[in-house]
Design a protein around this motif. Sequence first.
Motif, mmCIF file in Angstrom:
data_model
loop_
_atom_site.group_PDB
_atom_site.id
_atom_site.type_symbol
_atom_site.label_atom_id
_atom_site.label_comp_id
_atom_site.label_asym_id
_atom_site.label_seq_id
_atom_site.Cartn_x
_atom_site.Cartn_y
_atom_site.Cartn_z
ATOM 1 N N ILE A 1 -9.090 -6.345 -3.097
ATOM 2 C CA ILE A 1 -8.706 -6.204 -1.917
ATOM 3 C C ILE A 1 -7.984 -7.848 -1.399
ATOM 4 C CG2 ILE A 1 -9.777 -6.525 0.628
ATOM 5 C CD1 ILE A 1 -9.843 -3.901 -0.382
ATOM 6 N N ASN A 2 -6.750 -7.494 -0.631
ATOM 7 C CA ASN A 2 -6.020 -8.755 -0.034
ATOM 8 C C ASN A 2 -5.311 -9.381 -1.221
ATOM 9 O OD1 ASN A 2 -7.126 -8.103 2.564
ATOM 10 N ND2 ASN A 2 -8.691 -9.095 2.507
ATOM 11 N N ILE A 3 -5.348 -9.108 -2.468
ATOM 12 C CA ILE A 3 -4.724 -9.747 -3.570
ATOM 13 C C ILE A 3 -3.671 -8.893 -4.085
ATOM 14 C CG2 ILE A 3 -5.059 -10.756 -5.927
ATOM 15 C CD1 ILE A 3 -6.646 -12.358 -3.816
ATOM 16 N N GLY A 4 -3.827 -7.504 -4.290
ATOM 17 C CA GLY A 4 -2.565 -6.688 -4.763
ATOM 18 C C GLY A 4 -3.183 -5.807 -5.633
ATOM 19 N N THR A 5 -2.306 -4.914 -6.172
ATOM 20 C CA THR A 5 -2.457 -3.771 -6.909
ATOM 21 C C THR A 5 -1.453 -3.550 -8.071
ATOM 22 O OG1 THR A 5 -3.604 -2.544 -5.097
ATOM 23 C CG2 THR A 5 -3.095 -1.228 -7.164
ATOM 24 N N THR A 6 -2.197 -3.379 -9.528
ATOM 25 C CA THR A 6 -1.208 -3.134 -10.388
ATOM 26 C C THR A 6 -1.354 -1.780 -11.152
ATOM 27 O OG1 THR A 6 -1.111 -5.449 -10.966
ATOM 28 C CG2 THR A 6 -0.558 -3.863 -12.691
#
Length: 835
Positions: A689-694
């Motif tokens: 959350i609030n960091i990003g997705t890969t």
Amino acid sequence: MQKIKGKQEKLQKILSKHFLKFSLVPIFVVEVALVVLYFSINSYISSKNTELLLAEAKLYSKTVLENEANIISDKLSTISRINTQLQREHEKLFENPSVFGLPNGNPKFNIAPNGVFYKENKIGSSLYYSSKTKITEKEKQKAIFTEAMDISLKSVVDINPNIVASYFNSWDDMNRLYPFIDDVAKQYGEHIHMEDYNFYYLADNKHNPTKKSTWTSAYLDPAGNGWMLSSLVPIYNNGFLEGVTGLDISIDVFVKNVLDKKLPYNANLFMVDEKGMIIAMSEEIEHLLGLKELKEHLYTDAILKTVEKPEEFNLITNKSDSAKHFKNILENNIKEASFGLNGKDYLVYEQDVNETGWKLLVLIDKKNIFSSIEILQNLSNKIGYAAIAFLLLFYIIFFYLLLKRTNEFSDSITTPITKLSKQTSKIMDMNNEIKVLDTNIEEIDKLSNNFVNMIGVLNERTIKLYEAKEVAEESNKSKDEFLANISHELKTPLNSINIISSIMKKNSKENLDEKDVKNIEIINNCGKDLLLLVNDLLDLTEIDKGTLEVNNDKIILKDFFDKLYNKFSEQANAKSLNLSLNIDSTISVINTDNYRLNQIIDNLLSNSIKFTNKGNISLNVKDDSEYIRIFVKDDGIGISENQVATIFDRFKQVDGSTSRKYGGTGLGLSITKELVSLLKGKIFVNSEINIGTTFEIILPKDIEITQEKSKNVQSRKNVDEIIPAPKESVKKVEKVLILNNNPITFIIMIVELRKKYEVIQATNINEFLKINSSDNISKAILDTSTLKNDEIVSLKENVSNNFVMIYKDNLEEELEKKSILKIEKNEIKESISKI
């Protein structure tokens, strides 16, 4: 009824296993534990004994080495003291020669053929004068009065077993040596320059300013006694060096009398000088270092200068693997060390010899230290192995008897249960009547009665389940057909809406104001979204039915991903996002479905841009042997850990607020996962959350499609977006050019022609003529009734033989002759099939 399959065992076997498990196994475990404990204790005691014995061996070896070093030092010191005594005697002789008599009578001298002046009578010591020394009365007198040295020279050799020779060498190249050398002129040759030899110059004032006894290193004796060590003392007369008195110890004698001692643990001694040169060593050391001790020498010529041991006898300069261990000990003055060599472990101790500054080393093979422990340990192991053999024999007999008794016991229990088992096997046949068993076991009778009742209930429920299953399958089939039909029905008007709105929003005729253009753009975007939704629904339908076909296209990765990058970079720039693309240089081409791979990456990049408000989005393609790995990474809103598990479910989004804020139906990722599976790949997601997705996709470089490909696979593209076919496309599609200056007129024609051709549209006559002249256009279609006079003139000048003319009322004669097909404007729909 369906049979539940699994690993099944007979009750008799279960009872046998249970009995063995709780009777034989515990006993066996205890016995194994005792055996393990025995060997563990044996190993522990052996280890402790080894440590104790090693410590004792180290202490004892140090003591022995120290004692041996002291003994050697004492012996050498004794020789040095003897030599010092000779020094005092010989210096008095030179101070007052007349005081001393001739112990052997008057000597007889002669001159050899090579000019050497020598002593003829073989009594006492031999005498040699170099042929280059002029023999005057003075030299003869020296030869005579030095005869007085014979008593002391002879006595020291006869009394001390370590001394093999004693001598005096004068500054004018005279040599007096005991024992007598028979042919001294031949042995030494015609000339010896004493100051060239270490047994002379090491005693001079430069090398020995203290004028005390000193020692040479190992050298080859010119007198013919092989390899030597010498104790030297200078003989001065009123400050003048008359010569040097020396006592020789041969290497052979030194090894036999000093180093070849029987030591504990078969230890071996050897000695080196302060420069690392081996003075003497035992045979075991010779074998270890690959050297042969120099003891004797075959004299073929006279020794004209000092000959020392070869360089390989120097442990510091020797480059062999065996010498490097001793080099480290000598250079760093290490008193105790251990190392492995030639498959053996050694202990080495070093002790200084105080008299000379030499170093005495002892080498011990650890195996010799632990031999007694190993014998005891082997005996203990044999006892343990015998115990194991006895236990195995015992358990074989015990196991056989126990198994026999167990089988008898289990048979008494399983026989009635087997009967019940045979009866219950008839459950699958609903028409077969099941009767209650009559046994003498109460529990089994009750179980049989319950089975009969249960079977009746199960048969009723089974019939209802079959009926419900048929209804559900029919409903699902109707649903799929409905979705397919309604999707196809929606696509036709949506295509028309999208084509017309795409053309109108360009405002080529500039007859729309800004508000109109924006409204048309809204219509166009909504049409695109609806078309995408329809395509997703069609894909889901085909996936569920298993009819979605996959092509095996040859894809040039750089061209493929550059196209995607160019498509999404504008969207990223519009949100001030940084979009990057990296492709491994080791991969260039893969074989998979071009359209489906494009659909997968398109979905992931669309989501990344949709859910990322600031930061970076990266698209990376990595080589992985027979696979490629595709990473789509963003700095977006992220997905919580408990929601990652359901992210690929249909109609699922992170939460309701996400759908309201960002839109979407929740079908994209579900379809993406299904398409990845169709391409024989896998997809993974990692998010915070609030960091990003890969998202990571693993695809084979060649899916090796075996199914028959469809001849015409519809490529569901947006109608205003033309994605060119790959360069390697098998079938080349003809191009048709249309002067679309009236969207209403050409909308139906464009939709129909796109089924067979690649349709290119131009909005004015100049663009139309330019494209027609530059591209490989098979047919060029235009409506001459909408052209102005100057456009007609321009068309006549550039008319070619591929024109399809649409006209109203009449067509000019010149254009009519050049056209390949003429269509009346009110008959366009009926004439499309002729194009």
